[in-house]
Motif scaffolding. Structure first.
Motif, PDB file in Angstrom:
ATOM      1  N   GLN A   1      -8.351  60.068  54.630  1.00 12.16           N
ATOM      2  CA  GLN A   1      -9.430  59.451  53.934  1.00 12.16           C
ATOM      3  C   GLN A   1     -10.781  59.817  54.406  1.00 12.16           C
ATOM      4  OE1 GLN A   1      -9.245  55.412  55.094  1.00 12.16           O
ATOM      5  NE2 GLN A   1      -7.026  54.946  53.687  1.00 12.16           N
ATOM      6  N   THR A   2     -11.047  60.179  55.690  1.00  9.60           N
ATOM      7  CA  THR A   2     -12.339  61.007  55.933  1.00  9.60           C
ATOM      8  C   THR A   2     -12.480  62.242  55.447  1.00  9.60           C
ATOM      9  OG1 THR A   2     -11.952  59.861  58.267  1.00  9.60           O
ATOM     10  CG2 THR A   2     -13.446  61.824  57.930  1.00  9.60           C
ATOM     11  N   PHE A   3     -11.547  63.153  55.178  1.00  9.10           N
ATOM     12  CA  PHE A   3     -11.543  64.569  54.562  1.00  9.10           C
ATOM     13  C   PHE A   3     -11.854  64.107  53.194  1.00  9.10           C
ATOM     14  CE2 PHE A   3      -9.582  68.032  52.251  1.00  9.10           C
ATOM     15  CZ  PHE A   3     -10.188  69.038  52.628  1.00  9.10           C
ATOM     16  N   VAL A   4     -11.272  63.151  52.265  1.00  8.01           N
ATOM     17  CA  VAL A   4     -11.342  62.838  51.037  1.00  8.01           C
ATOM     18  C   VAL A   4     -13.141  62.422  50.743  1.00  8.01           C
ATOM     19  CG1 VAL A   4     -10.805  61.571  49.192  1.00  8.01           C
ATOM     20  CG2 VAL A   4      -9.145  62.366  50.461  1.00  8.01           C
ATOM     21  N   VAL A   5     -13.315  61.806  51.672  1.00  6.86           N
ATOM     22  CA  VAL A   5     -14.721  61.155  51.758  1.00  6.86           C
ATOM     23  C   VAL A   5     -15.934  62.367  51.846  1.00  6.86           C
ATOM     24  CG1 VAL A   5     -16.691  59.560  52.619  1.00  6.86           C
ATOM     25  CG2 VAL A   5     -14.269  58.831  52.391  1.00  6.86           C
ATOM     26  N   THR A   6     -15.336  63.540  52.905  1.00  2.00           N
ATOM     27  CA  THR A   6     -16.384  64.471  53.055  1.00  2.00           C
ATOM     28  C   THR A   6     -16.206  65.578  51.914  1.00  2.00           C
ATOM     29  OG1 THR A   6     -15.694  64.113  55.424  1.00  2.00           O
ATOM     30  CG2 THR A   6     -16.621  66.154  55.011  1.00  2.00           C
ATOM     31  N   ILE A   7     -15.264  65.685  51.185  1.00  2.00           N
ATOM     32  CA  ILE A   7     -15.033  66.822  50.059  1.00  2.00           C
ATOM     33  C   ILE A   7     -16.420  66.922  49.047  1.00  2.00           C
ATOM     34  CG2 ILE A   7     -14.073  67.170  47.943  1.00  2.00           C
ATOM     35  CD1 ILE A   7     -11.293  66.582  49.243  1.00  2.00           C
ATOM     36  N   PRO A   8     -16.957  65.970  48.915  1.00  2.00           N
ATOM     37  CA  PRO A   8     -18.311  66.028  48.124  1.00  2.00           C
ATOM     38  C   PRO A   8     -19.186  66.496  48.722  1.00  2.00           C
ATOM     39  CG  PRO A   8     -17.375  63.963  47.533  1.00  2.00           C
ATOM     40  CD  PRO A   8     -16.332  64.250  49.009  1.00  2.00           C
ATOM     41  N   ASN A   9     -19.455  66.345  50.088  1.00  2.00           N
ATOM     42  CA  ASN A   9     -20.363  66.718  51.008  1.00  2.00           C
ATOM     43  C   ASN A   9     -20.147  68.352  51.356  1.00  2.00           C
ATOM     44  OD1 ASN A   9     -21.766  64.364  51.407  1.00  2.00           O
ATOM     45  ND2 ASN A   9     -20.508  63.697  53.208  1.00  2.00           N
ATOM     46  N   ILE A  10     -18.812  68.763  51.337  1.00  2.00           N
ATOM     47  CA  ILE A  10     -18.535  70.147  51.789  1.00  2.00           C
ATOM     48  C   ILE A  10     -18.825  71.069  50.330  1.00  2.00           C
ATOM     49  CG2 ILE A  10     -16.467  71.692  51.886  1.00  2.00           C
ATOM     50  CD1 ILE A  10     -15.182  69.402  53.504  1.00  2.00           C
ATOM     51  N   LEU A  11     -18.562  70.341  49.035  1.00  2.00           N
ATOM     52  CA  LEU A  11     -19.167  70.944  48.048  1.00  2.00           C
ATOM     53  C   LEU A  11     -20.585  71.366  47.867  1.00  2.00           C
ATOM     54  CD1 LEU A  11     -16.217  69.508  45.447  1.00  2.00           C
ATOM     55  CD2 LEU A  11     -16.273  71.751  46.662  1.00  2.00           C
ATOM     56  N   ILE A  12     -21.155  70.179  48.323  1.00  2.00           N
ATOM     57  CA  ILE A  12     -22.717  70.391  48.078  1.00  2.00           C
ATOM     58  C   ILE A  12     -23.301  71.177  48.996  1.00  2.00           C
ATOM     59  CG2 ILE A  12     -24.820  68.799  48.343  1.00  2.00           C
ATOM     60  CD1 ILE A  12     -23.402  66.509  47.353  1.00  2.00           C
ATOM     61  N   GLY A  13     -22.468  71.273  50.160  1.00  2.00           N
ATOM     62  CA  GLY A  13     -22.919  72.190  51.337  1.00  2.00           C
ATOM     63  C   GLY A  13     -22.860  73.759  50.976  1.00  2.00           C
ATOM     64  N   LEU A  14     -21.702  73.975  50.146  1.00  2.00           N
ATOM     65  CA  LEU A  14     -21.203  75.171  49.886  1.00  2.00           C
ATOM     66  C   LEU A  14     -22.250  75.617  48.838  1.00  2.00           C
ATOM     67  CD1 LEU A  14     -17.370  75.127  49.674  1.00  2.00           C
ATOM     68  CD2 LEU A  14     -18.862  76.437  51.416  1.00  2.00           C
ATOM     69  N   LEU A  15     -22.374  74.600  47.780  1.00  2.00           N
ATOM     70  CA  LEU A  15     -23.428  75.078  46.810  1.00  2.00           C
ATOM     71  C   LEU A  15     -24.820  75.380  47.523  1.00  2.00           C
ATOM     72  CD1 LEU A  15     -24.095  74.896  43.775  1.00  2.00           C
ATOM     73  CD2 LEU A  15     -24.770  72.780  43.865  1.00  2.00           C
ATOM     74  N   VAL A  16     -25.147  74.311  48.385  1.00  2.00           N
ATOM     75  CA  VAL A  16     -26.657  74.827  48.946  1.00  2.00           C
ATOM     76  C   VAL A  16     -26.766  76.222  49.676  1.00  2.00           C
ATOM     77  CG1 VAL A  16     -28.342  74.125  50.918  1.00  2.00           C
ATOM     78  CG2 VAL A  16     -27.322  72.322  49.387  1.00  2.00           C
ATOM     79  N   PHE A  17     -25.497  76.437  50.267  1.00  2.00           N
ATOM     80  CA  PHE A  17     -25.426  78.018  51.083  1.00  2.00           C
ATOM     81  C   PHE A  17     -25.460  78.779  49.975  1.00  2.00           C
ATOM     82  CE2 PHE A  17     -23.123  81.585  52.905  1.00  2.00           C
ATOM     83  CZ  PHE A  17     -23.943  81.680  54.004  1.00  2.00           C
ATOM     84  N   LEU A  18     -24.897  78.751  49.004  1.00  2.00           N
ATOM     85  CA  LEU A  18     -24.892  80.029  47.611  1.00  2.00           C
ATOM     86  C   LEU A  18     -26.394  79.890  47.286  1.00  2.00           C
ATOM     87  CD1 LEU A  18     -21.475  78.893  46.127  1.00  2.00           C
ATOM     88  CD2 LEU A  18     -21.876  80.948  47.368  1.00  2.00           C
TER      89      LEU A  18
ATOM     90  N   VAL B   1     -27.733  78.193  56.516  1.00  2.00           N
ATOM     91  CA  VAL B   1     -26.633  77.411  57.449  1.00  2.00           C
ATOM     92  C   VAL B   1     -26.981  76.134  58.040  1.00  2.00           C
ATOM     93  CG1 VAL B   1     -24.995  78.031  59.235  1.00  2.00           C
ATOM     94  CG2 VAL B   1     -25.545  79.634  57.821  1.00  2.00           C
ATOM     95  N   LEU B   2     -28.161  76.165  58.370  1.00  2.00           N
ATOM     96  CA  LEU B   2     -28.558  74.968  59.020  1.00  2.00           C
ATOM     97  C   LEU B   2     -28.684  73.728  57.847  1.00  2.00           C
ATOM     98  CD1 LEU B   2     -31.359  76.117  61.527  1.00  2.00           C
ATOM     99  CD2 LEU B   2     -28.891  75.601  61.929  1.00  2.00           C
ATOM    100  N   VAL B   3     -29.077  74.024  56.606  1.00  2.00           N
ATOM    101  CA  VAL B   3     -29.335  73.002  55.859  1.00  2.00           C
ATOM    102  C   VAL B   3     -27.660  72.444  55.315  1.00  2.00           C
ATOM    103  CG1 VAL B   3     -30.109  72.489  53.595  1.00  2.00           C
ATOM    104  CG2 VAL B   3     -31.592  73.602  55.111  1.00  2.00           C
ATOM    105  N   ALA B   4     -26.901  73.677  55.229  1.00  2.00           N
ATOM    106  CA  ALA B   4     -25.627  73.050  54.676  1.00  2.00           C
ATOM    107  C   ALA B   4     -24.885  72.274  55.801  1.00  2.00           C
ATOM    108  CB  ALA B   4     -25.069  74.584  54.480  1.00  2.00           C
ATOM    109  N   LEU B   5     -25.082  72.461  57.014  1.00  2.00           N
ATOM    110  CA  LEU B   5     -24.549  72.012  58.127  1.00  2.00           C
ATOM    111  C   LEU B   5     -24.759  70.367  58.047  1.00  2.00           C
ATOM    112  CD1 LEU B   5     -24.192  74.348  61.097  1.00  2.00           C
ATOM    113  CD2 LEU B   5     -22.384  73.589  59.680  1.00  2.00           C
ATOM    114  N   THR B   6     -26.171  70.349  57.975  1.00  2.00           N
ATOM    115  CA  THR B   6     -26.698  69.066  57.698  1.00  2.00           C
ATOM    116  C   THR B   6     -26.208  68.099  56.538  1.00  2.00           C
ATOM    117  OG1 THR B   6     -28.757  69.589  56.613  1.00  2.00           O
ATOM    118  CG2 THR B   6     -28.772  69.463  59.081  1.00  2.00           C
TER     119      THR B   6
END
Length: 328
Positions: free
Chosen positions: A17-34, A77-82
């Motif tokens: 459940q935690t991973f499913v909830v974190t998926i949108p954040n991971i995608l947004i973080g990857l988008l920010v890093f790109l 990287v710092l912004v994506a981690l936050t």
């Protein structure tokens, strides 16, 4: 047993459940890093363009563009981690970096030293990309000046990676720093030859060779009085001062001198040694009480070769029969 399996299953469900909830954040973080990757590329191109407009060398533009690109990527990287971890605030992240900064500084001391040395090399310009340099036991063409090291391509087509701190603190010979370069070869003539005539002949021979500069003009100097020859130092200038031209110029000069001097009657002597026995130098040689070579003196000295030769001559003379003289 059932209780343990149920606990494990519950924990796995919570993690899922935690991973499913974190998926949108991971995608947004990857988008920010790109996005920051694109900004890093734009910043690198902008620094390169500004350096070229300012008349800076290609090496300076390359290194500073890399540094700016890495800084932008670090911020990304710092912004994506936050974004991925909302509980990780910028204040806590920079606080953790500050605490570990000292340890990182000690661990990467050599890297930072080479980085600073590379920047100083690019700013002070002791040599540039494309120059031919000599550093310690290595000689070749500078291919690239990176943040950590300088890439050197040797004349036998090998790559040598030299740390920038070593190049900045040690002695470096730049063979292509100036448009002209002076070379020299050593030629030996016999002791019975005329030095002035040999000098004039060598200068005349060098005047007819292609690839040698006549301004500055070649020169011939007496280098030393060797063991078996008078050594002449033949100096000449070439342009451009690259390694290939230097080797070819020395080859042509030696070949021309080798043909001109013997044809004009000058001697190119071979190494010779003269070995003298004791009885071929001084009368006291062989007599250990009088000779000067450092032999210890003693009372029961054997007779020298010279003395034995004289004694033999006297004995031979005494052994000859005297002629009978008849008087009238």
């Amino acid at each position: 047993m059932n209780l343990e399996l149920s606990a494990v299953w519950t924990r796995m469900q919570n993690l899922l459940q935690t991973f499913v909830v974190t998926i949108p954040n991971i995608l947004i973080g990857l988008l920010v890093f790109l996005v920051f990757m694109g900004l890093a590329r734009l910043a690198r191109n902008a620094v390169t363009s500004l350096s070229q407009r300012a008349g800076q060398s290609k090496g300076i533009a390359l290194v500073f563009s890399r540094i700016v690109s890495w800084l932008v990527l670090a911020v990304g990287v710092l912004v994506a981690l936050t974004v991925i971890f909302p509980t990780l605030t910028a204040a806590s992240l920079f606080g953790a970096l500050g605490v570990s900064g000292v340890a990182i500084g000690f661990a990467f001391k050599d890297i930072f030293q080479n980085l600073l040395a590379g920047i100083l090399i690019l700013v002070t310009r002791p040599f540039r990309i494309g120059d031919q340099i000599v550093s310690g036991e290595h000689e070749g063409v500078v291919e690239d000046i990176q943040v950590r090291a300088t890439l050197l391509r040797t004349y036998d087509n090998r790559r040598v990676v030299i740390p920038n701190s070593e190049l900045y603190t040690n002695r470096v010979t730049v063979n292509t720093a100036y448009p002209q370069r002076r070379l020299s070869v050593t030629v030996g003539i016999g002791y019975g030859d005329d030095i002035a005539a040999a000098r004039a002949l060598i200068l005349k021979t060098l005047g007819g060779l292609d690839g040698l500069l006549q301004d500055p003009a070649p020169s011939v100097l007496v280098r030393e009085l060797g063991d078996f020859s008078v050594n002449l130092d033949v100096r000449f200038w070439i342009d451009p001062p690259v390694r290939r031209e230097a080797v070819e110029a020395q080859d042509s000069v030696l070949e021309a001198i080798r043909g001109a001097l013997p044809a004009a009657g000058f001697d190119l002597p071979f190494p010779t040694q003269q070995v003298l026995f004791h009885d071929q130098t001084e009368a006291t040689d062989g007599n250990r009480a009088q000779q000067r070579e450092g032999w210890p003196a003693r009372q029961d000295n054997p007779e020298s070769r010279l003395e034995l030769q004289r004694k033999g001559n006297r004995e031979a003379t005494d052994a000859q029969p005297r002629s009978q003289v008849q008087h009238p």
